[in-house]
Design an enzyme around this catalytic site. Sequence first.
Site, mmCIF file in Angstrom:
data_model
loop_
_atom_site.group_PDB
_atom_site.id
_atom_site.type_symbol
_atom_site.label_atom_id
_atom_site.label_comp_id
_atom_site.label_asym_id
_atom_site.label_seq_id
_atom_site.Cartn_x
_atom_site.Cartn_y
_atom_site.Cartn_z
ATOM 1 C CB SER A 29 -1.026 -0.152 0.996
ATOM 2 O OG SER A 29 -0.104 -0.194 2.449
ATOM 3 C CG ASN A 116 -3.957 -4.568 12.802
ATOM 4 O OD1 ASN A 116 -3.545 -4.476 11.708
ATOM 5 N ND2 ASN A 116 -4.134 -5.725 13.014
ATOM 6 C CB THR A 161 -41.751 25.369 -8.371
ATOM 7 O OG1 THR A 161 -42.664 25.484 -9.203
ATOM 8 C CG2 THR A 161 -41.612 25.882 -7.515
ATOM 9 C CG HIS A 162 -42.658 21.669 -10.754
ATOM 10 N ND1 HIS A 162 -43.098 20.476 -10.964
ATOM 11 C CD2 HIS A 162 -44.139 22.349 -10.263
ATOM 12 C CE1 HIS A 162 -43.282 20.218 -9.617
ATOM 13 N NE2 HIS A 162 -43.885 21.710 -9.435
ATOM 14 C CB SER A 283 -15.115 25.034 -28.370
ATOM 15 O OG SER A 283 -15.595 23.397 -30.036
ATOM 16 C CE LYS A 289 -20.096 26.008 -26.946
ATOM 17 N NZ LYS A 289 -20.425 24.592 -27.467
ATOM 18 C CG ASN A 291 -18.074 25.234 -23.761
ATOM 19 O OD1 ASN A 291 -19.089 25.091 -24.283
ATOM 20 N ND2 ASN A 291 -16.753 24.179 -24.303
ATOM 21 C CD GLU A 296 -19.839 21.838 -19.321
ATOM 22 O OE1 GLU A 296 -20.262 20.980 -19.901
ATOM 23 O OE2 GLU A 296 -19.222 22.939 -19.472
ATOM 24 C CD GLN A 328 -2.684 -2.358 2.099
ATOM 25 O OE1 GLN A 328 -1.522 -2.731 2.511
ATOM 26 N NE2 GLN A 328 -2.664 -2.657 0.769
HETATM 27 N N1 ARG Z 1 -1.633 -1.175 4.890
HETATM 28 C C1 ARG Z 1 -2.389 -1.964 6.184
HETATM 29 C C2 ARG Z 1 -3.435 -0.770 5.976
HETATM 30 O O1 ARG Z 1 -3.090 0.075 5.126
HETATM 31 C C3 ARG Z 1 -1.708 -1.443 7.350
HETATM 32 C C4 ARG Z 1 -2.060 -2.705 8.695
HETATM 33 C C5 ARG Z 1 -1.928 -3.864 7.834
HETATM 34 N N2 ARG Z 1 -2.561 -5.336 9.640
HETATM 35 C C6 ARG Z 1 -1.869 -6.104 8.989
HETATM 36 N N3 ARG Z 1 -1.923 -6.835 9.991
HETATM 37 N N4 ARG Z 1 -1.355 -6.684 7.725
HETATM 38 O O2 ARG Z 1 -4.105 -1.528 5.875
#
Ligand code: ARG
Length: 463
Positions: A29, A116, A161-162, A283, A289, A291, A296, A328
Amino acid sequence: MSSSSDKSKLWGGRFSEATDAFVQAFTASVEFDQRMYRQDIEGSRAHASMLCKVGVLSSEDRDAILRGLDQVKQEIESGKFNWSIEREDVHMNIEARLTEIIGDAGKRLHTGRSRNDQVATDIRLYLREQIGFVISELRRLQTGLLELAEKEADTIMPGFTHLQVAQPVTFGHHLMAWFEMLQRDAGRLHDCRTRLNVMPLGSAALAGTSYPLDRLYTAQLLGFDDVCRNSLDAVSDRDFAIEFCAAAALIMTHLSRFSEELVLWSSAQFSFINLPDRFCTGSSIMPQKKNPDVPELVRGKTGRVNGHLVSLLTLMKSQPLAYNKDNQEDKEPLFDTLDTLLGSLRAFADMVPAIQAKKDNMYRAAKQGFATATDLADYLVRKGLAFRDAHEVVGKAVAFGVAQNRDLADMTLAELKQFSAKIEQDVFKVLTLEGSVAARNHIGGTAPMQVKQAIAAARNRLT
Ligand code: ARG
């Protein structure tokens, strides 16, 4: 980002073969959670200080950790840090580098802690700070709305309205409707921030820890109002992120409604406003144009934020206690929600004070759709008719006007009298747009006087 398949993992002890190269990349991650590096370091500093306070860590080790973390931070901020997917996430990247720098003391940092409770803490710290940025952009947009509403407190436009002309309103009043929506949005963000400002650290992996941690002390160092009261809940629930995304989805939904009106109003068909060129694009094929891209795009980005809310709800749904790796997946939707929301608010806050009202067009449009028909009915009620009968009388007068292509105010007294003998010369005051808006003179009404008071009151509500 470097990668290799040796088994020099922080958790490698019980493993007999290296992680599959694809699995390593798939489960990492660090590419997206590295944006929480400051919070991760802050959390580690507080944890180390607390460990030392309760006698689990020597002051030499604590000092080495604090010094090492400073260096890690500096390496990250100067772009010298080598983020590695082999070290999986922001937590292990930082811890591993710390240990490279300071040696054995680095290996003691993770005492009484798990990734954790660490990650749950980091996200809360990160989101807490970001909510502050969101609130300031929201406030800037509200201030811009007040500025414009003040300029346009007397400007008459059709209220719809509408999407059919209904009754005249003032443009200032219309703008203040957006202010109110954003005011509730700000309230939701404050609530969300209060509820999330509770610390998971100390919950460790799921059950708490056998070390004599002083959680309240760590919480105080990190600016948390309290500590989470159940370790299983603390490491696993992401309801605070869902709550934030729900608040964000509502803000974007409000901005999408606002956007839709700006797009309509800047069209040649409405031509109620002019958006300055710097907020529009042209455009590549049609030279004429201009825009309204900003509204948007914001309207479009609403879908993306709503989607992230559903992602997080679905991510959390049915997860058994406690932490699961599913969690994660909370970060990318959350971070993209923040980026999208901040960008949209910023664009709107920059653009809104620069909106130019085309007052003549607004006025002309308000004169076109029999917008004072209700005023005529109310007039007849004051002359003694029941409202339903008055409604019927005015309906006939409107039908006459439609056939003749003339507004009620353009008819002669004799013409109006065909529909009710109770109509007198004084009716014409009531049929003007100015008379109509001025008559709605109560809290929340569109009378210019009320709008000015609402703006003044709103200024106080902002501070
Ligand atoms: N990268 C993990 C997350 O975003 C961190 C916690 C991971 N904990 C584990 N026991 N694998 O949640």
